[in-house]
Structures are given as structure tokens and as C-alpha cells.
Design an enzyme around this catalytic site. Structure first.
Site, short mmCIF file in Angstrom:
data_model
loop_
_atom_site.label_atom_id
_atom_site.label_comp_id
_atom_site.label_asym_id
_atom_site.label_seq_id
_atom_site.Cartn_x
_atom_site.Cartn_y
_atom_site.Cartn_z
CB CYS A 108 0.22 23.44 -16.81
SG CYS A 108 -0.29 24.28 -18.32
CG ASN A 208 -9.90 22.62 -11.31
OD1 ASN A 208 -9.01 22.34 -12.12
ND2 ASN A 208 -10.76 23.59 -11.53
C1 FMN Z 1 -7.40 29.72 -20.56
C2 FMN Z 1 -6.92 28.81 -19.47
C3 FMN Z 1 -5.73 29.07 -18.83
C4 FMN Z 1 -5.27 28.22 -17.81
N1 FMN Z 1 -4.12 28.54 -17.15
C5 FMN Z 1 -3.74 27.79 -16.09
C6 FMN Z 1 -2.64 28.19 -15.27
O1 FMN Z 1 -2.04 29.24 -15.47
N2 FMN Z 1 -2.29 27.37 -14.24
C7 FMN Z 1 -2.97 26.20 -13.96
O2 FMN Z 1 -2.63 25.49 -13.03
N3 FMN Z 1 -4.03 25.82 -14.71
C8 FMN Z 1 -4.44 26.61 -15.72
N4 FMN Z 1 -5.58 26.27 -16.41
C9 FMN Z 1 -6.39 25.13 -15.94
C10 FMN Z 1 -7.44 25.62 -14.93
O3 FMN Z 1 -6.84 26.12 -13.76
C11 FMN Z 1 -8.41 24.50 -14.54
O4 FMN Z 1 -7.66 23.44 -13.99
C12 FMN Z 1 -9.18 23.96 -15.75
O5 FMN Z 1 -9.69 25.03 -16.52
C13 FMN Z 1 -10.33 23.05 -15.29
O6 FMN Z 1 -11.24 23.76 -14.47
P1 FMN Z 1 -12.65 24.32 -15.05
O7 FMN Z 1 -13.33 23.16 -15.70
O8 FMN Z 1 -13.37 24.86 -13.86
O9 FMN Z 1 -12.32 25.37 -16.07
C14 FMN Z 1 -6.03 27.09 -17.44
C15 FMN Z 1 -7.23 26.83 -18.09
C16 FMN Z 1 -7.69 27.68 -19.08
C17 FMN Z 1 -9.02 27.39 -19.75
#
Ligand code: FMN
Length: 334
Positions: A108, A208
Site C-alpha cells: 500500500c 491484480n
Molecule cells: C478505495 C481503495 C482502498 C484500497 N484499500 C486497500 C487495502 O486496504 N489494502 C490493500 O492491499 N490494497 C488496497 N487498495 C488497492 C486494491 O486492493 C487494488 O490493489 C487496486 O485497487 C488495484 O486493483 P483494481 O484495479 O482491480 O482496483 C485499495 C484501493 C482502493 C481503490
């Protein structure tokens, strides 16, 4: 037609279909997870990141982060760790709560998370990560997984050493958000780099980042050869996407969903009411609506109407008015 394995093994768990919910703060709570299970196609659910430091003080009965219903399984609990001594007490709490999987947040990039030493800040210190993983491995009886980004810069040697170290220390699955730390969500994800990770380790590797459609899922699998896909923002945007990918990409026999968008929204509202205390609902409805509104050409009106609502019932009424105008349902007959 499918030639892709429609499952993988994670310790005693069979992840089937190999479609995982990504952990997302403010979004992947009990209401969204239940909605996703009802729509089908999810092989592993996730909590949002949970602070290992404060977890032992949380009241699991009351905490909106820990609330969990019967259908929400298997569920992976994600830990945000700042230091080694936080790990064992936090894992003990998760095991008491019945976690099927413990996941470590190593990617993160959020500044508030990095300030506390977690997420991608932690992964800049491989030796500390090694000790954190070893402590988690000793404490956890359930499968241990980690979620990473590609690093600070594209550096294959460094990334390979990091991933191999994680696997050597007992991480049983890696989910790879295919972007560098500083890269915004708008940037095309580097799915081919997930393929590199897959060559370096023998544990399952999940891709991901940037999967919003069935076509994205196919492309990502073709470019990465990943064992599974992890879906984040598309979960609150099109919660039926998991079922579509499960059916069309993995050949899972699921009925073709008849998506009724206002009804899905209403179900989410009902789940918020059923599961969360009144003061916990409005913020989560706003977060969800921000994504769900993308289903509509005039969705920014829906998002703004909910965003500016002073209380939950006002937000729900405004959303209903939006649906009545932009997505009217056929009148019931008979
Ligand atoms: C609002 C929001 C909150 C997120 N919170 C976390 C989290 O708590 N832990 C984490 O590992 N990644 C977090 N992420 C990242 C997502 O798990 C993911 O890696 C990222 O959104 C890319 O995937 P996607 O393109 O399918 O959204 C967050 C992303 C968003 C948009």
C-alpha cells in the site's frame, strides 16, 4: 470453452473459481462481501486492511471492520503491520475470529499507511519484512499470503529476490498489483510482470490491477499466466463481474445473471441496514456509490446526490429518484 484451471489450492482451501476480491479500505466490508456472494463467482473474499497494532483492542461484535455474516467465506483478513512485535497478537485475534487466510499488506503506497511504517514502506526494508513474515508464519495455522506492488522502480533482480524471500519464509500465495509504488491507477497495469513473478516462485500467483471486464480478465491471464485474478474497484462498480468471468473465462456453470442495477443497489442498502450500526452506513454508501455510479452516463448526478446527503435515508431517497429517472424498472403486472 476453457482450458484454464478453474481452481487452485491454498493450503487446505480450494480457491474455486480463482477470482479473489481485493482488500479495499471503506469498501470490502460485510455488506459488499455478502452482495458479492449472492451474485456468485468469488473464490476468496477479503477484509480491508486492519491495523495489526490496534486490532487486539477492537471489539469484534461492534467493529464494522470485523463484522462478518455466515455466507462470507472463505474470507482473507488483511493485516497492515508496522513492526514485528505486533504480528503474533494480531494473528491470534484473526484466528479466534475464524480467518480462513491471513494476508500481509506489503504494497500500500498511501501516505498515512507509509507514515505508520506499513504497506510499501515496510517492503522497502526486506530484512524487516522477512522478520514480519517469519513471525506471521509462526503465529498462523491458516494459510499466509502477501499482497505486493512491483516495487519502487522496475528492477527484476530486486523483485525476484523479494518474492523468493517471501515464499521461502512461508508465504503461500502472492497477489501482485501490477504497478510500481508511485504509479497512479490510471496507468496501464504491467500484467507481464506478474508473469515474471510466476516464473520465480512455485506458490500460486494472482494478478491484480485494471480488471473491469471479461475482456480485461482474458487479456490479463494471457499476459500474466496468473493462477487467479484479484478484482478491486470493479467489485463495487459491477458486483456481477465475478460471475461473468467465472462463467465466460473459467467455464463455471452459473446462470446468466439478469442484472437489475437499481435492485442490486437496493440490496446493498438493505445489507448496510441489516449489518451495520446507523452511524456506520452513510460513509460506506457514499464510497460504494462513487463506483456504482459509473454504470450510468449521468452517474455523476447520482454520486453527487448521495455525496451531499446529510443522512442515510436522504441518500437512499435521492438514489431512488435517480434510478426512477435514469433506469426505470418495468411496472410489475398481475
Ligand atoms: C478505495 C481503495 C482502498 C484500497 N484499500 C486497500 C487495502 O486496504 N489494502 C490493500 O492491499 N490494497 C488496497 N487498495 C488497492 C486494491 O486492493 C487494488 O490493489 C487496486 O485497487 C488495484 O486493483 P483494481 O484495479 O482491480 O482496483 C485499495 C484501493 C482502493 C481503490
Amino acid at each position: 470453452m476453457t482450458s484454464l484451471p478453474s481452481r487452485f489450492q491454498l493450503g487446505p482451501l480450494t480457491i474455486s473459481p480463482p477470482l479473489l476480491l481485493a482488500p479495499m479500505a471503506g469498501l470490502t466490508h460485510t455488506a459488499l462481501r455478502t452482495l458479492l456472494m449472492e451474485l456468485g463467482g468469488v473464490g476468496l473474499l477479503a477484509t480491508e486492511m486492519l491495523s495489526a497494532r490496534t486490532l487486539p483492542q477492537e471489539n469484534a461484535e461492534l467493529s464494522p471492520f470485523l463484522k462478518r455474516g455466515e455466507v462470507e467465506r472463505p474470507l482473507s483478513y488483511q493485516l497492515l503491520v508496522g513492526d514485528v512485535d505486533e504480528v503474533a497478537p494480531a494473528v491470534a485475534v484473526l484466528e479466534r475470529l475464524g480467518a480462513e487466510v491471513v494476508d500481509l499488506n506489503l504494497g500500500c503506497p498511501a501516505p498515512n499507511v507509509r507514515r505508520r511504517g506499513g504497506g510499501s514502506r515496510l517492503s522497502e526494508q526486506p530484512d524487516l519484512v522477512r522478520r514480519v513474515v517469519a513471525a506471521a508464519r509462526r503465529a498462523a495455522t491458516v494459510p499466509l499470503t502477501a499482497k505486493i506492488r512491483l516495487g519502487e522502480t522496475l528492477d527484476a533482480g530486486r523483485l525476484r529476490d523479494f518474492c523468493q524471500m517471501l515464499a521461502d519464509e512461508g508465504v503461500e500465495m502472492l497477489s501482485v498489483h501490477a504497478r510500481l509504488r508511485g504509479e497512479p491507477f490510471g496507468r496501464k497495469p504491467r500484467w507481464d510482470w506478474v508473469g515474471r513473478v510466476k516464473e520465480w516462485v512455485s506458490v500460486p500467483v494472482v494478478a491484480n490491477g485494471g480488471i473491469f471486464t471479461v475482456a480485461d480478465a482474458r487479456r490479463c491471464l494471457a499476459e500474466s499466466g496468473a493462477d487467479g485474478l484479484m478484482i478491486g474497484r470493479a467489485a463495487p462498480t459491477t458486483p456481477w463481474l465475478f460471475a461473468e468471468i467465472a462463467r465466460e473465462v473459467y467455464g463455471v456453470e452459473l446462470p446468466v445473471p439478469q442484472v437489475n442495477r437499481p435492485a442490486v443497489y437496493r440490496r446493498f442498502v438493505a445489507l448496510l441496514e441489516e449489518r451495520l450500526a446507523p452511524e456506520r452506513r452513510l460513509g460506506r454508501l457514499k464510497e460504494f456509490t462513487h463506483y456504482y455510479a459509473k454504470n450510468y452516463a449521468f452517474g455523476h448526478h447520482l454520486a453527487a446526490a448521495v455525496q451531499s446527503s446529510g443522512d442515510f435515508s436522504e441518500a437512499v431517497a435521492r438514489a431512488a429518484a435517480f434510478f426512477a429517472e435514469h433506469d426505470p424498472e418495468p411496472a410489475a403486472c398481475g
